[in-house]
Enzyme design. Structure first.
Site, PDB file in Angstrom:
ATOM      1  N   SER A 141       0.827  -1.205   0.000  1.00 53.24           N
ATOM      2  CA  SER A 141       0.000   0.000   0.000  1.00 53.24           C
ATOM      3  C   SER A 141       0.862   1.257   0.000  1.00 53.24           C
ATOM      4  O   SER A 141       0.489   2.261  -0.597  1.00 53.24           O
ATOM      5  CB  SER A 141      -0.969   0.002   1.179  1.00 53.24           C
ATOM      6  OG  SER A 141      -0.307  -0.192   2.397  1.00 53.24           O
ATOM      7  N   GLU A 142       2.020   1.221   0.687  1.00 55.58           N
ATOM      8  CA  GLU A 142       2.979   2.323   0.589  1.00 55.58           C
ATOM      9  C   GLU A 142       4.418   1.844   0.733  1.00 55.58           C
ATOM     10  O   GLU A 142       4.683   0.822   1.378  1.00 55.58           O
ATOM     11  CB  GLU A 142       2.726   3.395   1.663  1.00 55.58           C
ATOM     12  CG  GLU A 142       1.729   4.475   1.270  1.00 55.58           C
ATOM     13  CD  GLU A 142       0.371   4.178   1.851  1.00 55.58           C
ATOM     14  OE1 GLU A 142      -0.582   4.903   1.511  1.00 55.58           O
ATOM     15  OE2 GLU A 142       0.252   3.222   2.633  1.00 55.58           O
ATOM     16  N   THR A 143       5.306   2.637   0.135  1.00 55.93           N
ATOM     17  CA  THR A 143       6.748   2.479   0.305  1.00 55.93           C
ATOM     18  C   THR A 143       7.317   3.837   0.707  1.00 55.93           C
ATOM     19  O   THR A 143       6.936   4.870   0.140  1.00 55.93           O
ATOM     20  CB  THR A 143       7.409   1.984  -0.986  1.00 55.93           C
ATOM     21  OG1 THR A 143       6.886   0.683  -1.318  1.00 55.93           O
ATOM     22  CG2 THR A 143       8.924   1.880  -0.837  1.00 55.93           C
TER      23      THR A 143
END
Length: 289
Positions: free
Chosen positions: A49-51
């Site tokens: 979902s995020e980096t």
């Protein structure tokens, strides 16, 4: 840059001590030389979902400029990737205070080591605020979710809350309603894009200080975020604004319905409008083909 902080793409699970629980995040501790397009490509390839992408900031050896990318776009702030990145940094340079300079503003993070060696990170949000949602937008959100107004908890009215990113808070009257989440991906994504929302913070109140939460994230190209620190911070601000909660320690359970259980700690302190969100994070093993 410290040699121990490399450009390798690391993988961590946040808000859990189990690599198969919580919310997976990518972490790049030295993103020097990667522009926005490169970072988006890395995040899309990883598929989490995020980096989080870190570079040294002028404020000192424990200060970092941080950018966050979902597989589809950059987001101003991400709580679980902040916790993951802070633990990853602390594993290499030691526990203690860190400063993350994000697009939402400065976010202090305290990393502590438990007697068993487990590292946990607690972030302090930017200044939060809470505002109304129009009747028309609420109607559209409920239609996209296939919820009805009588399935909402009237003691926790719908609001838009911000603590680094915007979230629409909707409270289910029952745990079963929260568990049975199935929504119109494109319809909800269109509404969220128009309202500049990052997730919907769907909550069920188990007790005064214990909640179960879920976060649809179609604008990031992800059906659901398994553990959402930014939304947890926004929810803390929501409780303070609507119910006058000035001092509390809240426990948010998230990811159970996805088979990735995680626990988020939310702390409200008297005299400080900011919200603290904490939890553990652990490395995830190497990717397999």
């Amino acid at each position: 840059m410290n040699d121990s902080l490399s450009s390798e793409v690391l993988r961590y699970a946040a808000f859990t001590a189990d690599p198969d629980g919580g919310n997976p995040a990518g972490v790049v501790l030295d993103a020097t030389g990667l522009d926005a397009a490169d970072q988006l490509a890395v995040a899309a390839d990883l598929g989490y979902s995020e980096t989080a992408f870190l570079t040294r900031a002028p404020a000192g050896d424990r200060a970092f400029a941080v950018r966050y990318f979902s597989p589809k776009a950059e987001v101003p702030f991400c709580g679980h990737a902040t916790v993951a990145a802070a633990v990853a940094v602390a594993e290499r340079i030691g526990a203690g205070e860190l400063l993350f300079e994000t697009k939402a503003g400065p976010v202090p993070v305290l990393v502590e080591r438990a007697p068993d060696g487990t590292l946990s990170a607690t972030l302090t949000s930017v200044e939060p605020h809470v505002g109304p949602v129009t009747a028309a937008d609420l109607t559209e959100a409920l239609a996209a979710l296939d919820w009805t107004e009588d399935e909402l908890d009237p003691t926790l009215p719908p609001r838009i809350a911000y603590a680094g990113a915007r979230h629409l808070v909707l409270a289910a009257a029952t745990r079963a309603r929260l568990a049975a989440l199935s929504y119109d991906f494109e319809r909800l994504a269109a509404l969220m894009t128009r309202l500049d929302l990052i997730t919907l913070q769907l909550v069920y109140r188990e007790s005064e200080h214990v909640f179960h939460v879920r976060d649809p994230f179609p604008v990031g190209g992800v059906v659901e975020d398994p553990a959402t620190g930014a939304a947890a911070a926004a929810f803390g601000a929501y409780l303070r604004e609507l119910h006058g909660v000035r001092e509390a320690e809240l426990t948010l359970h998230q990811g159970e319905d996805l088979g990735r259980p995680g626990v988020l700690r939310v702390e409200l302190r008297p005299g400080d409008s900011r919200v603290r969100v904490g939890g553990t994070a652990v490395p995830i093993g190497p990717r397999t083909a």
